[in-house]
Design an enzyme around this catalytic site. Sequence first.
Site, PDB file in Angstrom:
ATOM      1  N   ASP A  89       0.822  -1.212   0.000  1.00 39.45           N
ATOM      2  CA  ASP A  89       0.000   0.000   0.000  1.00 39.45           C
ATOM      3  C   ASP A  89       0.855   1.260   0.000  1.00 39.45           C
ATOM      4  O   ASP A  89       1.479   1.597   1.016  1.00 39.45           O
ATOM      5  CB  ASP A  89      -0.890  -0.042   1.252  1.00 39.45           C
ATOM      6  CG  ASP A  89      -1.797   1.164   1.380  1.00 39.45           C
ATOM      7  OD1 ASP A  89      -2.058   1.829   0.349  1.00 39.45           O
ATOM      8  OD2 ASP A  89      -2.254   1.445   2.501  1.00 39.45           O
ATOM      9  N   SER A  92      -0.170   4.260   2.762  1.00 41.75           N
ATOM     10  CA  SER A  92       0.047   4.206   4.204  1.00 41.75           C
ATOM     11  C   SER A  92       1.495   3.796   4.457  1.00 41.75           C
ATOM     12  O   SER A  92       2.225   3.445   3.520  1.00 41.75           O
ATOM     13  CB  SER A  92      -0.922   3.223   4.883  1.00 41.75           C
ATOM     14  OG  SER A  92      -0.643   1.894   4.498  1.00 41.75           O
ATOM     15  N   ASN A  94       2.616   1.987   7.700  1.00 42.73           N
ATOM     16  CA  ASN A  94       2.852   0.957   8.722  1.00 42.73           C
ATOM     17  C   ASN A  94       2.777  -0.458   8.158  1.00 42.73           C
ATOM     18  O   ASN A  94       2.003  -0.729   7.229  1.00 42.73           O
ATOM     19  CB  ASN A  94       1.833   1.074   9.846  1.00 42.73           C
ATOM     20  CG  ASN A  94       2.082   2.264  10.738  1.00 42.73           C
ATOM     21  OD1 ASN A  94       1.607   3.364  10.452  1.00 42.73           O
ATOM     22  ND2 ASN A  94       2.819   2.061  11.820  1.00 42.73           N
ATOM     23  N   TRP A  96       1.530  -4.026   9.464  1.00 45.00           N
ATOM     24  CA  TRP A  96       0.806  -4.684  10.536  1.00 45.00           C
ATOM     25  C   TRP A  96       0.195  -5.986  10.014  1.00 45.00           C
ATOM     26  O   TRP A  96       0.011  -6.165   8.813  1.00 45.00           O
ATOM     27  CB  TRP A  96      -0.274  -3.785  11.145  1.00 45.00           C
ATOM     28  CG  TRP A  96      -1.445  -3.475  10.256  1.00 45.00           C
ATOM     29  CD1 TRP A  96      -1.600  -2.389   9.444  1.00 45.00           C
ATOM     30  CD2 TRP A  96      -2.629  -4.274  10.092  1.00 45.00           C
ATOM     31  NE1 TRP A  96      -2.811  -2.458   8.783  1.00 45.00           N
ATOM     32  CE2 TRP A  96      -3.459  -3.606   9.162  1.00 45.00           C
ATOM     33  CE3 TRP A  96      -3.076  -5.481  10.635  1.00 45.00           C
ATOM     34  CZ2 TRP A  96      -4.702  -4.103   8.770  1.00 45.00           C
ATOM     35  CZ3 TRP A  96      -4.319  -5.983  10.238  1.00 45.00           C
ATOM     36  CH2 TRP A  96      -5.117  -5.294   9.325  1.00 45.00           C
ATOM     37  N   TYR A 132      -8.134   3.802   8.250  1.00 41.95           N
ATOM     38  CA  TYR A 132      -8.048   3.885   6.796  1.00 41.95           C
ATOM     39  C   TYR A 132      -9.346   4.478   6.250  1.00 41.95           C
ATOM     40  O   TYR A 132     -10.299   4.706   6.991  1.00 41.95           O
ATOM     41  CB  TYR A 132      -7.815   2.495   6.195  1.00 41.95           C
ATOM     42  CG  TYR A 132      -6.508   1.861   6.604  1.00 41.95           C
ATOM     43  CD1 TYR A 132      -5.317   2.196   5.968  1.00 41.95           C
ATOM     44  CD2 TYR A 132      -6.460   0.930   7.635  1.00 41.95           C
ATOM     45  CE1 TYR A 132      -4.113   1.632   6.345  1.00 41.95           C
ATOM     46  CE2 TYR A 132      -5.261   0.351   8.022  1.00 41.95           C
ATOM     47  CZ  TYR A 132      -4.085   0.707   7.371  1.00 41.95           C
ATOM     48  OH  TYR A 132      -2.902   0.143   7.751  1.00 41.95           O
ATOM     49  N   ASP A 272      -1.976   5.939  -4.993  1.00 43.60           N
ATOM     50  CA  ASP A 272      -2.294   5.003  -3.923  1.00 43.60           C
ATOM     51  C   ASP A 272      -2.680   3.628  -4.461  1.00 43.60           C
ATOM     52  O   ASP A 272      -3.788   3.427  -4.958  1.00 43.60           O
ATOM     53  CB  ASP A 272      -3.437   5.574  -3.075  1.00 43.60           C
ATOM     54  CG  ASP A 272      -3.765   4.717  -1.869  1.00 43.60           C
ATOM     55  OD1 ASP A 272      -3.030   3.746  -1.604  1.00 43.60           O
ATOM     56  OD2 ASP A 272      -4.760   5.024  -1.190  1.00 43.60           O
ATOM     57  N   THR A 275      -5.984   1.924  -2.869  1.00 48.11           N
ATOM     58  CA  THR A 275      -7.342   2.417  -3.115  1.00 48.11           C
ATOM     59  C   THR A 275      -7.821   1.899  -4.468  1.00 48.11           C
ATOM     60  O   THR A 275      -7.138   2.071  -5.480  1.00 48.11           O
ATOM     61  CB  THR A 275      -7.388   3.952  -3.103  1.00 48.11           C
ATOM     62  OG1 THR A 275      -7.109   4.416  -1.775  1.00 48.11           O
ATOM     63  CG2 THR A 275      -8.754   4.470  -3.518  1.00 48.11           C
TER      64      THR A 275
END
Length: 371
Positions: A89, A92, A94, A96, A132, A272, A275
């Site tokens: 992505d 963003s 991070n 996780w 998000y 992005d 998206t």
Amino acid sequence: MKWLVLLALVGLSESLFRVQLEKFKPVRMVLEEQGLLDDFLEKNPYNPYSKYQIFAQTVNEPMINYLDMEYYGIASIGTPPQSFKMLFDTGSSNLWVASVYCNSYACTNHKKYDPSLSSTYVATNQYMSIQYGTGSMTGFLAYDTVNVAGINVPKQIFALSTTEPGNFLHYAPFDGILGLAFPSLSSGGATPVFDNMMKQGLVSQDLFSVYLSREGSTGSMVTFGGIDQSLFTGSINWVPLTSETYWQIKIDYLKFNGEVVACAQGCSAFVDTGTSLLVGPYEGMTSVERAIYPLINCDNIASMPDLIISINGVEYPVPASAYLRNCHMGLQAINFPSSSGNLWILGDVFLREYYSIYDRANNMVGLAKAV
């Protein structure tokens, strides 16, 4: 001088000591005495990670095209590795993953990371949360070895989810998200995976690139450390970033059927991969939809005009086959506020048409016509 006292203690003559000193002079001292040091340092800048350069590489990570809505690949965490489906992505920062500590409905049908199975896991007490556009998570940060496309990143900080509210992530085909935007966007101050790849000299260039396939076909790819020339045609157009948070750029205007329909004075957008649609603020996107709607011809989509997006003086046509999916618009109106005003999001509707390159060394996005 202090070294003369040492000579007396060890029984060496001054002349013999000077001979021995010359033999073991550091290279830096020799270059400095000869007036060559500045030139040497300019041509050979110090790189603290130079010892890792033999490991620098360009690697491809294939991605699965899930219904032209999401693109995910595989990354592993832990020793021995636990593999997960990851959304790569650029919207963003991070990393996780769903964890054994998560009891949310969204975690019930996903693989979960188990820290008790990893010998390299290091916990922290730091809480974090991410919201998000659709979906959210909370959890805590920890460190472990992460492997992406064969690149091993030791002591990578990531988050273990403890809650994933709502239904969106339950139906998502991926187990976690690997963010590829800038550190300034990262929740909890966590260093993104690609930043650690760069710092440790694990990639041959400080850039990565993305190809998204169409119609659910195979071939989608994220390339770390390089550009795959086989996945685009023509030249690459480079666009400077306007902010180093998202991969944010400036749009000149949007045009449809020969008329400017939005962003007449320019507007901000970010590129992005996470998206699915082409997203814009209510006012601008409503104008685009009003222009398109009267000309929709579901029986002959190929006859419809392109939606033109001008970026840094170059026009990028988005054909009707891209902005209409099963005769439904792949456009969405959402106000996404930022310090630059409401942002547009160039999501997968746009990125299926254009191979995208994310250059951290020069803070630019490259765009070229995808094959």
